[in-house]
Write a protein that holds these residues in place. Structure first.
Motif, mmCIF file in Angstrom:
data_model
loop_
_atom_site.group_PDB
_atom_site.id
_atom_site.type_symbol
_atom_site.label_atom_id
_atom_site.label_comp_id
_atom_site.label_asym_id
_atom_site.label_seq_id
_atom_site.Cartn_x
_atom_site.Cartn_y
_atom_site.Cartn_z
ATOM 1 N N GLY A 186 -3.587 -28.222 34.743
ATOM 2 C CA GLY A 186 -4.469 -29.199 34.109
ATOM 3 C C GLY A 186 -5.138 -30.015 35.195
ATOM 4 N N LYS A 187 -5.780 -31.106 34.796
ATOM 5 C CA LYS A 187 -6.503 -31.891 35.792
ATOM 6 C C LYS A 187 -5.573 -32.600 36.778
ATOM 7 C CE LYS A 187 -6.993 -36.016 32.947
ATOM 8 N NZ LYS A 187 -7.896 -37.004 32.422
ATOM 9 N N ASP A 188 -4.329 -32.890 36.379
ATOM 10 C CA ASP A 188 -3.415 -33.611 37.261
ATOM 11 C C ASP A 188 -2.130 -32.861 37.584
ATOM 12 O OD1 ASP A 188 -5.157 -35.808 37.317
ATOM 13 O OD2 ASP A 188 -4.249 -36.669 35.517
ATOM 14 N N PHE A 189 -2.027 -31.590 37.218
ATOM 15 C CA PHE A 189 -0.778 -30.879 37.479
ATOM 16 C C PHE A 189 -1.015 -29.376 37.622
ATOM 17 C CE2 PHE A 189 -1.300 -30.580 32.944
ATOM 18 C CZ PHE A 189 -0.830 -29.324 32.616
ATOM 19 N N PHE A 190 -0.052 -28.731 38.264
ATOM 20 C CA PHE A 190 -0.027 -27.277 38.394
ATOM 21 C C PHE A 190 1.437 -26.853 38.419
ATOM 22 C CE2 PHE A 190 0.138 -23.437 41.178
ATOM 23 C CZ PHE A 190 -0.523 -22.572 40.315
ATOM 24 N N ILE A 191 1.827 -25.988 37.506
ATOM 25 C CA ILE A 191 3.190 -25.481 37.446
ATOM 26 C C ILE A 191 3.116 -23.969 37.670
ATOM 27 C CG2 ILE A 191 5.283 -25.270 36.051
ATOM 28 C CD1 ILE A 191 4.331 -27.762 34.520
ATOM 29 N N PRO A 192 3.390 -23.519 38.899
ATOM 30 C CA PRO A 192 3.197 -22.099 39.221
ATOM 31 C C PRO A 192 4.263 -21.166 38.662
ATOM 32 C CG PRO A 192 4.014 -23.269 41.133
ATOM 33 C CD PRO A 192 3.766 -24.296 40.071
ATOM 34 N N TYR A 193 5.463 -21.680 38.396
ATOM 35 C CA TYR A 193 6.549 -20.794 37.989
ATOM 36 C C TYR A 193 6.954 -20.973 36.537
ATOM 37 C CZ TYR A 193 6.711 -20.030 42.934
ATOM 38 O OH TYR A 193 6.364 -19.724 44.218
ATOM 39 N N TYR A 194 6.025 -21.277 35.683
ATOM 40 C CA TYR A 194 6.288 -21.308 34.254
ATOM 41 C C TYR A 194 6.342 -19.852 33.779
ATOM 42 C CZ TYR A 194 6.148 -23.236 29.546
ATOM 43 O OH TYR A 194 6.475 -23.613 28.272
ATOM 44 N N GLY A 195 7.152 -19.533 32.817
ATOM 45 C CA GLY A 195 7.283 -18.146 32.391
ATOM 46 C C GLY A 195 7.353 -17.996 30.900
ATOM 47 N N GLY A 196 7.364 -16.766 30.464
ATOM 48 C CA GLY A 196 7.451 -16.487 29.037
ATOM 49 C C GLY A 196 8.001 -15.116 28.754
ATOM 50 N N ILE A 197 8.481 -14.952 27.532
ATOM 51 C CA ILE A 197 9.010 -13.678 27.069
ATOM 52 C C ILE A 197 8.572 -13.494 25.625
ATOM 53 C CG2 ILE A 197 11.215 -14.692 26.378
ATOM 54 C CD1 ILE A 197 12.522 -12.057 27.342
ATOM 55 N N SER A 198 8.255 -12.253 25.243
ATOM 56 C CA SER A 198 7.817 -12.021 23.871
ATOM 57 C C SER A 198 8.364 -10.708 23.334
ATOM 58 C CB SER A 198 6.289 -12.033 23.769
ATOM 59 O OG SER A 198 5.741 -10.907 24.400
ATOM 60 N N LEU A 199 8.542 -10.707 22.040
ATOM 61 C CA LEU A 199 8.954 -9.511 21.289
ATOM 62 C C LEU A 199 7.962 -9.317 20.160
ATOM 63 C CD1 LEU A 199 12.761 -10.299 20.975
ATOM 64 C CD2 LEU A 199 11.682 -8.772 22.613
ATOM 65 N N GLY A 200 7.594 -8.064 19.893
ATOM 66 C CA GLY A 200 6.626 -7.848 18.845
ATOM 67 C C GLY A 200 6.548 -6.415 18.384
ATOM 68 N N TYR A 201 5.422 -6.115 17.753
ATOM 69 C CA TYR A 201 5.184 -4.807 17.190
ATOM 70 C C TYR A 201 3.774 -4.346 17.565
ATOM 71 C CZ TYR A 201 4.964 -0.998 13.813
ATOM 72 O OH TYR A 201 4.857 0.229 13.229
ATOM 73 N N THR A 202 3.659 -3.135 18.078
ATOM 74 C CA THR A 202 2.376 -2.535 18.435
ATOM 75 C C THR A 202 1.958 -1.565 17.338
ATOM 76 O OG1 THR A 202 2.850 -2.679 20.785
ATOM 77 C CG2 THR A 202 1.164 -1.099 20.125
ATOM 78 N N PHE A 203 0.682 -1.610 16.958
ATOM 79 C CA PHE A 203 0.157 -0.655 15.978
ATOM 80 C C PHE A 203 -1.207 -0.162 16.400
ATOM 81 C CE2 PHE A 203 -0.688 -4.954 14.603
ATOM 82 C CZ PHE A 203 -1.985 -4.957 14.168
#
Length: 171
Positions: free
Chosen positions: A154-171
C-alpha cells in the motif's frame, strides 16, 4: 465385402470423432472456483478464476469476495487480478498482479483504512497484490490446489512474505 467396408468406415469415423472430442476437451479454457485462506484476498475468500483463451495455461483473471468479523470488528475484501500460468499438463507456476478493495472496522489495524487517530480504523482502502504460486489443476475437471507467496503493498507498507493457500474445483 459390403459389411466389412461399412464396419471399417464406422470404426474410422468413431476413431476420428473420439480424437476430435479429446482435442476439444484438452483445448477448453480452465475455469476454477476455490476458497482461499490469505493470499490476494487477504482473509478467507471465495473466488472464480478463468483463462481468457481456450487453453489450460496462459493469461487469465480472477475475482473474489471475502468477509470476516469478530467482536464488533469486520473486514470485507474483493480481490481482482490478472495472472499468467506457465507449465503443462496439470502443474503450473502462477505469476499475478492485482488489487484488493478492503473495507473494514478494525481496532488497531496495521493497514490504513483512513480512520481517526484513537485506534479505531474504519473505512476502505485499495491494496496492491502480487502472486507467485504453484497451481495443481487437472486436465479435465476435478480438485485443484494452489499455494504460494503473495506480497501485498500500500502507500505506507510492503509485506513481501505474505502467503496463501487455496482448495477448489476446476471445470
Amino acid at each position: 465385402m459390403k459389411k466389412l467396408s461399412l464396419v471399417c468406415s464406422f470404426l474410422f469415423m468413431a476413431f476420428c470423432s473420439a480424437k476430435v472430442v479429446a482435442q476439444e476437451a484438452a483445448s477448453q479454457r480452465a475455469q476454477n472456483i476455490f476458497i482461499e485462506l490469505g493470499g490476494q484476498g487477504l482473509t478467507l475468500t471465495a473466488n472464480y478464476d478463468s483463462r481468457f483463451t481456450n487453453k489450460r495455461d496462459g493469461l487469465g483473471g480472477r475475482i473474489g469476495v471475502g468477509h470476516i468479523s469478530s467482536d464488533g470488528s469486520s473486514v470485507t475484501t474483493v480481490p481482482v487480478s490478472l495472472n499468467y500460468l506457465l507449465g503443462k499438463e496439470r502443474r503450473y507456476f502462477e505469476i499475478g498482479l492485482g488489487a484488493t478493495y478492503a473495507t473494514a472496522t478494525v481496532d488497531g489495524s496495521f493497514l490504513d483504512f483512513g480512520g481517526d487517530d484513537d485506534g479505531d480504523d474504519s473505512g476502505s482502502t485499495l491494496i496492491g497484490t502480487m502472486s507467485f504460486a504453484y497451481r495443481l489443476q487437472p486436465m479435465d475437471s476435478g480438485f485443484s490446489f494452489r499455494a504460494g507467496i503473495t506480497p501485498i503493498f500500500g502507500k505506507d507498507f510492503f509485506i513481501p512474505y505474505y502467503g496463501g493457500i487455496s482448495l477448489g474445483y476446476t471445470f
